[in-house]
Design an enzyme around this catalytic site. Structure first.
Site, PDB file in Angstrom:
ATOM      1  N   ASP A 102      -3.705  12.685   8.341  1.00 23.07           N
ATOM      2  CA  ASP A 102      -2.864  12.179   6.959  1.00 23.07           C
ATOM      3  C   ASP A 102      -3.701  12.009   6.067  1.00 23.07           C
ATOM      4  O   ASP A 102      -4.924  11.134   6.374  1.00 23.07           O
ATOM      5  CB  ASP A 102      -3.061  10.558   8.031  1.00 23.07           C
ATOM      6  CG  ASP A 102      -1.934   9.734   7.009  1.00 23.07           C
ATOM      7  OD1 ASP A 102      -1.951   8.783   7.974  1.00 23.07           O
ATOM      8  OD2 ASP A 102      -1.424  10.078   6.187  1.00 23.07           O
ATOM      9  N   ASP A 203      -0.153  10.843   1.533  1.00 20.71           N
ATOM     10  CA  ASP A 203       0.304   9.761   1.897  1.00 20.71           C
ATOM     11  C   ASP A 203       0.542   9.388   0.301  1.00 20.71           C
ATOM     12  O   ASP A 203       0.045   9.345  -1.009  1.00 20.71           O
ATOM     13  CB  ASP A 203      -1.322   8.628   2.570  1.00 20.71           C
ATOM     14  CG  ASP A 203      -0.801   6.979   2.227  1.00 20.71           C
ATOM     15  OD1 ASP A 203      -0.687   6.622   3.125  1.00 20.71           O
ATOM     16  OD2 ASP A 203      -1.323   6.385   1.317  1.00 20.71           O
ATOM     17  N   GLU A 258       4.973  10.620   1.905  1.00 19.92           N
ATOM     18  CA  GLU A 258       5.342   9.576   2.094  1.00 19.92           C
ATOM     19  C   GLU A 258       5.793   8.919   0.884  1.00 19.92           C
ATOM     20  O   GLU A 258       5.335   9.086   0.144  1.00 19.92           O
ATOM     21  CB  GLU A 258       4.548   8.544   3.436  1.00 19.92           C
ATOM     22  CG  GLU A 258       4.950   7.291   3.566  1.00 19.92           C
ATOM     23  CD  GLU A 258       3.654   6.237   2.809  1.00 19.92           C
ATOM     24  OE1 GLU A 258       2.633   5.692   2.269  1.00 19.92           O
ATOM     25  OE2 GLU A 258       4.314   4.798   3.251  1.00 19.92           O
ATOM     26  N   HIS A 332       2.869   2.382  11.662  1.00 20.39           N
ATOM     27  CA  HIS A 332       1.494   1.142  11.512  1.00 20.39           C
ATOM     28  C   HIS A 332       1.782   0.611  10.949  1.00 20.39           C
ATOM     29  O   HIS A 332       1.279  -0.438  10.430  1.00 20.39           O
ATOM     30  CB  HIS A 332       0.511   2.271  11.486  1.00 20.39           C
ATOM     31  CG  HIS A 332       0.305   3.475  10.307  1.00 20.39           C
ATOM     32  ND1 HIS A 332       1.464   3.936  10.158  1.00 20.39           N
ATOM     33  CD2 HIS A 332       0.183   2.723   8.566  1.00 20.39           C
ATOM     34  CE1 HIS A 332       1.442   4.248   8.597  1.00 20.39           C
ATOM     35  NE2 HIS A 332       0.312   3.612   8.054  1.00 20.39           N
ATOM     36  N   ASP A 333       2.767   1.045   9.719  1.00 15.43           N
ATOM     37  CA  ASP A 333       3.080  -0.241   8.229  1.00 15.43           C
ATOM     38  C   ASP A 333       4.368  -1.592   8.741  1.00 15.43           C
ATOM     39  O   ASP A 333       4.731  -1.670   7.659  1.00 15.43           O
ATOM     40  CB  ASP A 333       3.750   0.444   7.540  1.00 15.43           C
ATOM     41  CG  ASP A 333       2.526   0.719   6.221  1.00 15.43           C
ATOM     42  OD1 ASP A 333       2.757   2.488   6.014  1.00 15.43           O
ATOM     43  OD2 ASP A 333       0.920   0.232   6.731  1.00 15.43           O
TER      44      ASP A 333
HETATM   45  O1  ISL Z   1       3.814  -1.799   3.142  1.00 15.86           O
HETATM   46  C1  ISL Z   1       4.504  -0.935   2.734  1.00 15.86           C
HETATM   47  C2  ISL Z   1       5.488  -2.100   1.489  1.00 15.86           C
HETATM   48  O2  ISL Z   1       4.850  -3.275   2.225  1.00 15.86           O
HETATM   49  C3  ISL Z   1       4.881   0.108   2.616  1.00 15.86           C
HETATM   50  O3  ISL Z   1       5.572   0.767   1.685  1.00 15.86           O
HETATM   51  C4  ISL Z   1       3.670   1.092   2.885  1.00 15.86           C
HETATM   52  O4  ISL Z   1       2.341  -0.034   1.787  1.00 15.86           O
HETATM   53  C5  ISL Z   1       4.056   2.329   1.517  1.00 15.86           C
HETATM   54  O5  ISL Z   1       4.632   2.958   1.865  1.00 15.86           O
HETATM   55  C6  ISL Z   1       2.458   2.636   1.892  1.00 15.86           C
HETATM   56  O6  ISL Z   1       1.722   3.032   2.568  1.00 15.86           O
HETATM   57  C7  ISL Z   1       0.908   3.947   3.235  1.00 15.86           C
HETATM   58  O7  ISL Z   1      -0.283   4.006   2.067  1.00 15.86           O
HETATM   59  C8  ISL Z   1      -1.192   2.309   1.344  1.00 15.86           C
HETATM   60  C9  ISL Z   1      -1.386   1.930   3.115  1.00 15.86           C
HETATM   61  O8  ISL Z   1      -1.571   0.909   3.211  1.00 15.86           O
HETATM   62  C10 ISL Z   1      -0.370   2.631   4.637  1.00 15.86           C
HETATM   63  O9  ISL Z   1      -0.887   2.098   5.748  1.00 15.86           O
HETATM   64  C11 ISL Z   1      -0.058   3.971   4.803  1.00 15.86           C
HETATM   65  O10 ISL Z   1       1.058   3.610   5.591  1.00 15.86           O
HETATM   66  C12 ISL Z   1      -2.176   3.139   0.662  1.00 15.86           C
HETATM   67  O11 ISL Z   1      -2.832   3.362   0.802  1.00 15.86           O
END
Ligand code: ISL
Ligand code: CA
Length: 554
Positions: A102, A203, A258, A332-333
């Site tokens: 990732d 990401d 993502e 995880h989010d």
């Molecule tokens: O939490 C979100 C919006 O409220 C999700 O959309 C997420 O933060 C966003 O999609 C991005 O996520 C990714 O990047 C972030 C990290 O905190 C997340 O864990 C990761 O999945 C910043 O790197």
């Protein structure tokens, strides 16, 4: 030993997502680590999955769960060493499992050497690695909000300018306009693909091309701001195409991006064959219950909208273009899928199996988040101080500024917060759930006594064993992978019904997203039941949270 990888291997794969910090602690420091994952590879293999997506394990101050990287070429010390990673990669390949890493390229940690140099002075050669701007009046350059509360601009007193950070202020955004930055990132990818990793999750890839005039947002709706101001920027496809050509030209290395803000209309542009990404994660279902204030402004969601997301994306990716999709219902989010979409009380087991049925019978590569194969649930934090998530902690500060009480904020955080998905994996019902011999970094869900891997291995009808049945079915029936997806009208809105149609066979999936019995079903003439998730299933009805998979030769 590298894995035998063919281009497109991911289409028939099922991917298991592991959040290293919460999966298995091997040295009793209360923190999950790479040797811990190695020790559990036989379990992961026993699920029948094909690949493991590891959330970031690179050196990080851990301001955002490792998504704030300060060295892309070294391992987070508390997770282990590079030798530990090499052993994990080898161990996975020996078991026929692929490894997806990732990489977080929208931003670095503010402790990365690039940012340390960039913030030294306005003339430092690394200054243009990030976005620095003068303020407007006595405020920030624009009104952009951070994903994690407050402004997306942080004033740096040393040089009197602001720097952009769409996430926490310890996550400064990289300036992809700068070819030197792009070359640095390409060489980081080559380092890891040369090691033999089989895939890369990129990401927040949808946000790497900025609107460099940084116009003020004309809306306060956060998800609209993401779509119109942060994602889908002017050079996004150029940057992705260049990354692909310069560092990811091996078509057998999976690239999954993502993509908050990517929609069904422009998704195909991100996926253009060979030039773009192989898959993206979209969020149309994941934002259904987020109000204009985002995650901590939850609103009710409807089954009608939920169903529409899957139809709309299937149509966009397969009927209108030759894309390929990913399917996920938790990660995880987001809160645990059984708590969010299902029922984590009286019908927890049935609902967990029902949601896994949805995950495993749609068109697209399923991604299952570790613990969802057990039906792990949300955690009820008693106070915000128990949270370990910067998004929740900052969100609470924002809420307090609006006069919202902790009790009220906790309702939203316990419904939608990311801590829900980060409690230690529940291996058994020992004190710390078999995750560690000491108190873990994050509170263990008290229901580990009832929900754990050890007890479910012994129970033939457990969520775990039902998941194994589902994955075996998907693997044996390619129509469940490639077959057309045809939604079926139902008289009860809480009943989700769809067909998967292939050569000489039709599958029908019926999922009762409710606590009540149903007796009005679509016409099932000629279909025979292959799997149900409940005891006492009836041919002409659906029990609460029942999920039926039926098959008909045509
Ligand atoms: O939490 C979100 C919006 O409220 C999700 O959309 C997420 O933060 C966003 O999609 C991005 O996520 C990714 O990047 C972030 C990290 O905190 C997340 O864990 C990761 O999945 C910043 O790197
Ligand atoms: Ca550890």
């Amino acid at each position: 030993m590298s894995s035998n990888r063919q281009p497109g291997w991911w289409k028939e794969a099922v991917v298991y997502q592991v959040y290293p910090r919460s999966f298995q602690d091997s040295n009793n420091d209360g923190i999950g680590d790479l040797p811990g994952i190695l020790s559990r590879l036989d379990y992961i293999q026993s699920l029948g999955v094909d690949a493991i997506w590891l959330n970031p394990f690179f050196k990080s101050p851990n301001d955002d769960g490792g998504y704030d990287i300060c060295d892309y070429l070294s391992i987070q010390p508390e997770f282990g060493t590079m030798a530990d990673f090499d052993r994990l990669l080898e161990g996975a390949h020996q078991r026929g499992l692929k490894i997806i890493i990732d990489l977080v390229f929208n931003h670095t940690s503010d402790e990365h050497q690039w940012f340390r140099a960039s913030s030294q002075s306005r003339t430092n050669p690394k200054r243009p690695y990030y976005f620095w701007r003068d303020g407007k009046g006595d405020g920030p350059p624009s009104n952009w909000p951070s994903f994690f509360g407050g402004s997306a601009w942080q004033k740096d007193d040393r040089t009197g300018q602001y720097y952009l950070h769409l996430f926490s202020k310890k996550q400064p955004d990289l300036n992809w306009e700068n070819p030197q930055v792009r070359e640095e990132l390409q060489s980081i990818i080559r380092y890891w693909t040369n090691k033999g990793v089989d895939g890369i999750r990129l990401d927040v890839i949808s946000a790497i091309s900025k609107r460099t005039d940084f116009p003020d947002a004309d809306t306060a709706d956060f998800n609209e701001i993401i779509a119109r101001y942060y994602a889908n920027g002017p050079r996004i496809f150029e940057f992705i195409g260049e990354l692909r050509a310069q560092a990811l030209s091996d078509a057998s290395v999976l690239t999954v991006g993502e993509g908050p803000g990517i929609n069904a209309e422009n998704a195909v542009d991100y996926l253009s064959e060979g030039k773009g990404l192989d898959m993206i994660f979209h969020f149309d279902h994941m934002f259904l219950d987020q109000g204009p204030g985002g995650r901590f402004d939850p609103k009710p969601w409807s089954m009608e909208d939920f169903k529409l997301v899957f139809s709309r994306w299937d149509e966009a990716l397969y009927q209108r273009s030759k894309g390929w999709g990913s399917i996920f219902l938790g990660n995880h989010d987001f809160p645990r899928q059984v708590s969010r979409w299902g029922n984590d009380g009286e019908f927890r087991e049935e609902a967990a199996k029902a949601i896994l049925t949805l995950l495993m019978t749609l068109r697209g590569t399923p991604f299952i988040y570790a613990g969802d194969e057990l039906g792990m649930t949300n955690i009820k934090l008693k106070s915000v101080s128990q949270s370990k998530d910067v998004e929740t902690l900052n969100g609470f500060r924002t809420a307090q500024e609006k006069g919202i009480s902790e009790e009220e904020f906790l309702l939203a955080a316990n419904y939608a917060g990311r801590d829900n998905a980060r409690t230690p994996f529940q291996w058994d019902d020992s004190t710390y759930a078999g995750f560690s011999g000491v108190e873990p970094w994050m509170v263990v869900n008290p229901n580990k006594a009832v929900i754990n891997r050890e007890s479910q291995e012994k129970e033939p009808s457990s969520v775990l064993n039902h998941f194994r049945k589902l994955i075996r079915l998907r693997k044996s029936e390619k129509t469940l992978v490639y077959g057309d997806y045809l939604p079926v009208e139902t008289s009860d809105g809480q009943l989700m019904a769809y067909k998967r149609v292939g050569e000489g066979v039709e599958w029908m999936v019926l999922i009762n997203f409710s606590d009540k019995n149903m007796n009005a079903l679509p016409d099932l003439t000629g279909y025979e039941l292959v799997i149900s998730n409940v005891v006492g299933s009836k041919a002409n009805g659906m029990l609460p949270w029942e999920a039926k998979i039926l098959k008909k030769a045509v």
